[in-house]
Design an enzyme around this catalytic site. Sequence first.
Site, PDB file in Angstrom:
ATOM      1  N   SER A  30      39.073  30.902  23.823  1.00  0.00           N
ATOM      2  CA  SER A  30      38.034  31.901  23.150  1.00  0.00           C
ATOM      3  C   SER A  30      38.819  33.151  23.070  1.00  0.00           C
ATOM      4  O   SER A  30      39.471  33.625  23.909  1.00  0.00           O
ATOM      5  CB  SER A  30      36.517  32.160  23.439  1.00  0.00           C
ATOM      6  OG  SER A  30      36.317  33.381  22.591  1.00  0.00           O
ATOM      7  N   TYR A  54      31.047  32.785  30.393  1.00  0.00           N
ATOM      8  CA  TYR A  54      31.584  32.694  29.683  1.00  0.00           C
ATOM      9  C   TYR A  54      33.072  33.327  29.653  1.00  0.00           C
ATOM     10  O   TYR A  54      33.506  32.317  29.478  1.00  0.00           O
ATOM     11  CB  TYR A  54      30.965  33.172  28.324  1.00  0.00           C
ATOM     12  CG  TYR A  54      31.241  32.716  27.028  1.00  0.00           C
ATOM     13  CD1 TYR A  54      31.097  31.331  26.266  1.00  0.00           C
ATOM     14  CD2 TYR A  54      31.904  33.428  26.276  1.00  0.00           C
ATOM     15  CE1 TYR A  54      31.829  30.961  25.175  1.00  0.00           C
ATOM     16  CE2 TYR A  54      32.639  32.540  24.751  1.00  0.00           C
ATOM     17  CZ  TYR A  54      32.042  31.101  24.287  1.00  0.00           C
ATOM     18  OH  TYR A  54      32.756  31.066  23.407  1.00  0.00           O
TER      19      TYR A  54
HETATM   20  N1  LIG Z   1      31.949  29.872  17.379  1.00  0.00           N
HETATM   21  C1  LIG Z   1      32.295  30.863  18.076  1.00  0.00           C
HETATM   22  O1  LIG Z   1      32.045  32.080  18.089  1.00  0.00           O
HETATM   23  C2  LIG Z   1      33.306  30.549  19.195  1.00  0.00           C
HETATM   24  C3  LIG Z   1      34.351  31.662  19.259  1.00  0.00           C
HETATM   25  C4  LIG Z   1      34.991  30.831  20.563  1.00  0.00           C
HETATM   26  C5  LIG Z   1      35.253  30.317  21.100  1.00  0.00           C
HETATM   27  N2  LIG Z   1      34.099  29.108  20.747  1.00  0.00           N
HETATM   28  C6  LIG Z   1      34.286  27.627  21.449  1.00  0.00           C
HETATM   29  O2  LIG Z   1      34.352  26.350  20.773  1.00  0.00           O
HETATM   30  C7  LIG Z   1      33.885  25.795  21.352  1.00  0.00           C
HETATM   31  C8  LIG Z   1      32.872  24.516  19.927  1.00  0.00           C
HETATM   32  O3  LIG Z   1      32.090  25.524  19.892  1.00  0.00           O
HETATM   33  P1  LIG Z   1      31.096  26.334  18.123  1.00  0.00           P
HETATM   34  O4  LIG Z   1      31.594  26.972  17.785  1.00  0.00           O
HETATM   35  O5  LIG Z   1      31.296  24.980  17.523  1.00  0.00           O
HETATM   36  O6  LIG Z   1      29.188  25.755  19.381  1.00  0.00           O
HETATM   37  P2  LIG Z   1      29.179  24.708  18.551  1.00  0.00           P
HETATM   38  O7  LIG Z   1      27.234  25.048  19.513  1.00  0.00           O
HETATM   39  O8  LIG Z   1      28.398  24.731  17.429  1.00  0.00           O
HETATM   40  O9  LIG Z   1      29.356  22.943  19.545  1.00  0.00           O
HETATM   41  C9  LIG Z   1      29.049  22.774  20.953  1.00  0.00           C
HETATM   42  C10 LIG Z   1      28.864  22.190  20.740  1.00  0.00           C
HETATM   43  O10 LIG Z   1      29.087  21.406  22.706  1.00  0.00           O
HETATM   44  C11 LIG Z   1      28.054  20.356  23.119  1.00  0.00           C
HETATM   45  N3  LIG Z   1      28.057  20.834  24.291  1.00  0.00           N
HETATM   46  C12 LIG Z   1      27.084  21.662  24.759  1.00  0.00           C
HETATM   47  N4  LIG Z   1      26.946  21.523  25.856  1.00  0.00           N
HETATM   48  C13 LIG Z   1      27.608  20.197  26.097  1.00  0.00           C
HETATM   49  C14 LIG Z   1      27.655  19.605  27.054  1.00  0.00           C
HETATM   50  N5  LIG Z   1      27.140  19.705  27.992  1.00  0.00           N
HETATM   51  N6  LIG Z   1      28.483  17.943  26.917  1.00  0.00           N
HETATM   52  C15 LIG Z   1      28.982  17.032  25.810  1.00  0.00           C
HETATM   53  N7  LIG Z   1      29.053  18.148  25.077  1.00  0.00           N
HETATM   54  C16 LIG Z   1      28.129  19.479  24.577  1.00  0.00           C
HETATM   55  C17 LIG Z   1      26.897  20.872  21.749  1.00  0.00           C
HETATM   56  O11 LIG Z   1      26.223  19.842  22.493  1.00  0.00           O
HETATM   57  C18 LIG Z   1      27.545  21.604  20.296  1.00  0.00           C
HETATM   58  O12 LIG Z   1      27.520  20.379  19.510  1.00  0.00           O
HETATM   59  C19 LIG Z   1      32.987  25.859  22.422  1.00  0.00           C
HETATM   60  O13 LIG Z   1      33.739  25.382  23.844  1.00  0.00           O
HETATM   61  C20 LIG Z   1      32.828  27.648  22.491  1.00  0.00           C
HETATM   62  O14 LIG Z   1      33.219  28.080  23.665  1.00  0.00           O
HETATM   63  C21 LIG Z   1      33.197  29.542  20.061  1.00  0.00           C
END
Ligand SMILES: NC(=O)c1ccc[n+]([C@@H]2O[C@H](COP(=O)([O-])OP(=O)(O)OC[C@H]3O[C@@H](n4cnc5c(N)ncnc54)[C@H](O)[C@@H]3O)[C@@H](O)[C@H]2O)c1
Length: 248
Positions: A143, A156
């Site tokens: 991130s 985080y």
């Molecule tokens: N959306 C943002 O702004 C952003 C920014 C930087 C990084 N990220 C990273 O991107 C990645 C994906 O997140 P996203 O933004 O698509 O959010 P999201 O919540 O849409 O997707 C995350 C997915 O991970 C799954 N998950 C959560 N805990 C879990 C576990 N213990 N075992 C298996 N699956 C699990 C959730 O059910 C969900 O489907 C994450 O690592 C997040 O930290 C997101």
Amino acid sequence: MDIKGKTALITGGGAGIGRATALALAARGAGHIVVADIDGAAAAETAALAQAAGSRALARAVDVTDLAALTALFAEAEAAAPLDIVFNNAGVVSGSPAFPDIPLARLLRTVQINLLAMMAGTQLAIDLFRARGARGVIVNTSSVAAFAPMTQDPAYSASKVGILNFTQACAPLGESHGIRVNAVCPGVTDTAIVKATGDGVTPAAWLAPALARVKLLTPDDIARAVIDLIEDETKAGAHTVVQNEAAA
Ligand SMILES: NC(=O)c1ccc[n+]([C@@H]2O[C@H](COP(=O)([O-])OP(=O)(O)OC[C@H]3O[C@@H](n4cnc5c(N)ncnc54)[C@H](O)[C@@H]3O)[C@@H](O)[C@H]2O)c1
């Protein structure tokens, strides 16, 4: 790596960036995609969409912090079709109440999901690739928080620093084993995780000023960066930052 006909495993594939990447892989002709998520129904939806786009796909309900379940998932995926690509993407924010009012168990769970499960997924993939003497690509989701400590959610941002550092430490595997481990560092992206900083419907108040300053990225923006990290054979131990543009 040419994605056509290749096999991939994605954690956190049920929604957001994981789902968009599954569909981007399918659009490039991936042969088999294993979609894992703690939310089994969401994983099944992604798998159905990938199938509709022409890939074979399998959905599994797995909590990535359950090491036995994660190990079994990798073994099952490898048996179904030897893996070429692993996307360690499952992640959470710590949620509300924010640090320092956060319960200790939730603070630690953030690190278990984001950092420790990513390390486990990377090692499991390396073990499978090496056992076959095969080349492979691993992408880990870090991130922009890796570059800016989050005072309201340090578990985080610290986990995302750890992901980046672990990924960079894997750089020599590109040369020695043909195993490229890379990281994507998304800016703020329009997915459920943003709302999970607050009550799940509305983002936390502390995030509002930052959200007002930027245009949200889309999951497809991040999926494009992941695809580039998979395809570009020069990238090992590399990371791609996907920055937000300023709000209009
Ligand atoms: N959306 C943002 O702004 C952003 C920014 C930087 C990084 N990220 C990273 O991107 C990645 C994906 O997140 P996203 O933004 O698509 O959010 P999201 O919540 O849409 O997707 C995350 C997915 O991970 C799954 N998950 C959560 N805990 C879990 C576990 N213990 N075992 C298996 N699956 C699990 C959730 O059910 C969900 O489907 C994450 O690592 C997040 O930290 C997101």
